[in-house]
Each structure stands twice: as C-alpha cells, then as structure tokens.
Enzyme design. Structure first.
Site, short mmCIF file in Angstrom:
data_model
loop_
_atom_site.label_atom_id
_atom_site.label_comp_id
_atom_site.label_asym_id
_atom_site.label_seq_id
_atom_site.Cartn_x
_atom_site.Cartn_y
_atom_site.Cartn_z
N LYS A 90 -10.53 -3.65 -4.51
CA LYS A 90 -11.32 -2.41 -4.63
C LYS A 90 -10.58 -1.36 -5.45
CE LYS A 90 -13.00 -2.98 0.07
NZ LYS A 90 -13.05 -2.51 1.45
N LYS B 135 -4.89 -10.21 -7.10
CA LYS B 135 -6.05 -10.35 -6.22
C LYS B 135 -7.19 -9.44 -6.70
CE LYS B 135 -5.91 -8.26 -2.24
NZ LYS B 135 -5.50 -7.78 -0.93
N LYS C 69 0.82 -1.21 0.00
CA LYS C 69 0.00 0.00 0.00
C LYS C 69 0.85 1.26 0.00
CE LYS C 69 -4.28 -1.73 1.98
NZ LYS C 69 -5.23 -1.67 3.08
P1 TYM Z 1 -10.78 -5.37 3.64
O1 TYM Z 1 -11.76 -4.28 3.92
O2 TYM Z 1 -9.70 -5.12 2.66
O3 TYM Z 1 -11.53 -6.68 3.19
C1 TYM Z 1 -12.62 -7.20 3.94
C2 TYM Z 1 -12.55 -8.71 3.94
O4 TYM Z 1 -12.57 -9.21 2.60
C3 TYM Z 1 -11.49 -10.09 2.39
N1 TYM Z 1 -11.03 -9.97 1.00
C4 TYM Z 1 -10.90 -11.00 0.16
N2 TYM Z 1 -11.14 -12.32 0.32
C5 TYM Z 1 -10.93 -13.14 -0.76
N3 TYM Z 1 -10.50 -12.67 -1.96
C6 TYM Z 1 -10.25 -11.35 -2.16
N4 TYM Z 1 -9.85 -10.90 -3.35
C7 TYM Z 1 -10.46 -10.45 -1.07
N5 TYM Z 1 -10.32 -9.11 -0.92
C8 TYM Z 1 -10.67 -8.84 0.35
C9 TYM Z 1 -10.42 -9.64 3.36
O5 TYM Z 1 -9.50 -10.67 3.64
C10 TYM Z 1 -11.25 -9.26 4.57
O6 TYM Z 1 -11.54 -10.39 5.36
N6 TYM Z 1 -7.69 -5.12 7.55
C11 TYM Z 1 -8.97 -5.62 7.10
C12 TYM Z 1 -10.14 -5.08 7.90
C13 TYM Z 1 -10.03 -5.25 9.39
C14 TYM Z 1 -10.21 -6.45 10.10
C15 TYM Z 1 -10.07 -6.09 11.48
C16 TYM Z 1 -10.49 -7.77 9.73
C17 TYM Z 1 -9.79 -4.28 10.29
N7 TYM Z 1 -9.81 -4.77 11.53
C18 TYM Z 1 -10.16 -7.06 12.48
C19 TYM Z 1 -10.59 -8.73 10.75
C20 TYM Z 1 -10.43 -8.36 12.10
C21 TYM Z 1 -9.17 -5.21 5.67
O7 TYM Z 1 -8.57 -4.28 5.19
O8 TYM Z 1 -10.14 -5.87 5.03
#
Ligand code: TYM
Length: 344
Positions: A210, A207, A115
């Site tokens: 977004k 991957k 990032k």
């Molecule tokens: P974020 O917002 O990027 O994504 C949310 C969830 O979606 C999953 N994900 C995917 N799974 C499979 N294939 C993909 N291409 C894909 N893109 C995204 C992510 O693994 C996630 O589970 N840091 C985290 C948010 C967060 C969090 C937490 C998660 C903040 N605090 C505490 C668990 C526990 C994030 O940026 O997810």
C-alpha cells in the site's frame, strides 16, 4: 491439549490502497473459508493508528475495506464483519498480552524494524506492541485458523507463543476455574497457494504494498479496466520466453510473480499456467492476464463503488457485526479475568 471449536479470524488494516496482494493473499481465502467455518473478519482500525492517520481518511478507509469484504463475496449475515475499535475487548486483552509477551520476542519482529525505519526512537509504542494486539484480535475469539499472506507469518508465530505462555503461566488457575487444561488454542496460520507473497509489478524483489510511492507497482481493487491494463502492460519482465516448468521460474522473480498472479486469479497452479503459456513471449501472456484481471476485479471495483455510495448501510453492517463479535469476546474476556485473579 484441549480440543477447540474451529473458528477463523483475520484482519485487514484500513490504510488505503487495498491491492491485489491483499486480495489474493488474504481476501480470496476469507471468502473460501466461509463454506467450511464460522468466520470473523475485522477491519483493524486500532492497528492503523500505530502510524499517523488523518481522521477523515481513516473513516473513509474503514468503510472502503468493509465494502471490499462484501464486494469480494464475504457474507456479513452468515459471518461476522466488524471494526476492531467497536469491540473494546481487543484493547483490553492486548494489555494482558503486553504483560505476557517478552521484550526479547518483540525485538525480533522484522515488520517493526521495516516500519520504524532508521528513526526507531521516534516510532510509536503502539507500533512496537502491534503484534500483541494482533494476538488479542485472534485469541479474544479463541480462533483456531488465521488466513494471511506470507508477511504475517512471524506475527502468527508470536501469537502462538503468547497463547502457549499464557496457558503455561496460568495452568493452575485455568484448571482451578474449571476451564480445562489449556485456555487458548495455538492459532494456525493458513498461508497457501500460488500468491502468498505478491510482489511489486515494478520490482520483483519488493512486496506489493500500500505504501509504495509508485501506483504502477500495484493493482488496486478500485482500479478500472484501463488502469489494470496499463499496469499489467508496463509490468517489469525479462527478455526470455516463459519456461514450461515451475523450476524455470527460479531466479526470474518478475516472471514468477506474474505467473503466480495469473494462477491465483484463475484458481489453478503455476504449472497449469505454464502448460498454456510456456515457451511463449510475455506479450501474449500479458494480454491474457489483462483479460483475466479485468474479468475478476472489474465487478469487485464496481460493487465497491456502489456500496460506498451508501455509507450508512456500511456502518450498519459494522455495528451489527460488532454486537455479535462482542457477545463472544466479552465471555472470553470474563474468563481471562477469572484466570488472572481480577475481581469482577
Ligand atoms: P495488512 O492490512 O497489511 O494486509 C492484509 C492481508 O493482506 C496480506 N498481504 C499480502 N498477501 C500477499 N502478497 C502481498 N503483497 C500482501 N500484502 C498484504 C497480509 O498478509 C494480510 O493477510 N497485521 C495485519 C492485520 C491484522 C491481522 C490481525 C491479520 C491485524 N490483526 C489478526 C490476521 C489476524 C496486517 O497489517 O495486514
């Protein structure tokens, strides 16, 4: 190690374009876990501002993720749905964890490197400390299980390291305060199933994300049937027919990805899918995938639209969820203060 009450926590960033990866990698599992656990699902707006956000868009995106949670089947009455910034204990505990985690640990985080890109000097301090806030999200509730996609695995390992170091560093104080032999559980990542890493529809080595500039790379939860159909039809494939065994998907990232998506949407394994489509060409498979994706995602998109037309009712869900989350987090934070030796 002490026995902890099982509790699920997970979060999704309100940064726009919720897509099929978020849905299959995370949200589908959130829905499933409601049957067996007490769950907290959080819209992590404090994480979102580690990169620049426009205030009006952020507000709309917080409501959008909340609407998606509910439209996908999360019950905000039986479980807790809220946004992170309304429960100040997240930021408070994150500061404590900034002082527990080691710089060397954070230096290894691959997502920060991705990032921050080449201009690392110019990245926010928040982006660097992001995993400490994530550990605080989970551990403010002493949650034991965390459903996430594959890309969050390293962050979860860091959360476990932080929990363990806190338990060890303060073992004497934890015991002296009568809080047992370990204060925090070591949270377990739940990363299972055929779609833990959904890939871009344009490039099977990237991957689904977004932030991909091409909208054809992902299926958004808000896409209508026409958009879904077009994106699946244009999805990159290879010239071979589909294999009959899962082994045959190796070295064929695009085929592997589409078969994984089909399996996850239909609640089956990749082998189940290949039993039906193995030996056939992509066009028949893609037609079936369009039908399946439209059947599963169409009603979600429509329900999200309906919910978003009444933002006040979404905000009420978040305020109510935050009050219930705070009741748990504030008790845990008070105990953390005792352990650290703060006067309160
Ligand atoms: P974020 O917002 O990027 O994504 C949310 C969830 O979606 C999953 N994900 C995917 N799974 C499979 N294939 C993909 N291409 C894909 N893109 C995204 C992510 O693994 C996630 O589970 N840091 C985290 C948010 C967060 C969090 C937490 C998660 C903040 N605090 C505490 C668990 C526990 C994030 O940026 O997810």
């Amino acid at each position: 190690m002490a026995k902890f009450v099982e509790r699920v926590f997970s979060g999704v960033q309100p940064t726009g374009n919720l897509h099929l990866g978020n849905y299959l990698g995370a949200i589908v599992k959130f829905v499933e876990l409601q049957k067996t656990h007490d769950c907290l699902y959080c819209v992590v707006d404090l994480h979102a501002i580690t990169l620049p956000q426009k205030p009006e868009e952020l507000k709309a995106n917080i409501r959008e993720v909340t609407a998606a949670f509910i439209a996908c089947g999360i019950d905000p009455e039986k479980h807790i749905v809220f946004n992170q910034s309304q429960v100040t204990e997240h930021a408070e505990l994150a500061w404590v964890f900034n002082c527990v985690a080691r710089i060397g640990w954070l230096n290894r985080m691959t997502q920060f490197k991705e990032k921050a890109g080449k201009d690392r000097e110019n990245a926010s301090v928040g982006l660097y400390a992001y995993p400490c806030l994530m550990a605080a999200d989970i551990l403010a509730y002493r949650a034991t299980h965390v459903p996430v996609g594959e890309d969050q695995k390293q962050h979860l390992e860091l959360a476990r390291d932080i929990a363990q170091k806190f338990n060890l560093d303060f073992a004497a104080s934890i015991a002296a305060n009568g809080y047992g032999d370990a204060f925090f559980p070591l949270p377990e990542p739940l990363i299972q199933g055929p779609a833990t890493r959904v890939m871009s529809l344009r490039d099977g080595s990237k991957k689904m994300s977004k932030s991909d500039p091409s909208d054809y790379s992902r299926i958004n939860l808000s896409d209508d049937a026409d958009a879904i159909a077009q994106k699946v039809r244009k999805a990159k494939t290879d010239p071979e027919p589909l294999p009959s065994e899962v082994e045959g998907l190796k070295q064929r990232p695009e085929a592997d990805n589409l078969v994984g998506i089909f399996a996850a949407l239909n609640g089956e394994t990749k082998l189940d899918v290949l039993k039906v489509f193995g030996g056939g060409n992509f066009s028949a498979f893609k037609s079936a995938l369009v039908d399946l994706a439209v059947a599963k995602l169409g009603p979600i998109g429509a329900e999200m639209q309906r919910l978003k037309s009444d933002p006040a009712s979404i905000d009420r869900v978040l305020v109510d969820g935050a009050a219930r989350a705070r009741a748990v987090a504030s008790k845990n934070m008070a105990m953390v203060k005792d352990i650290l030796g703060f006067v309160r």
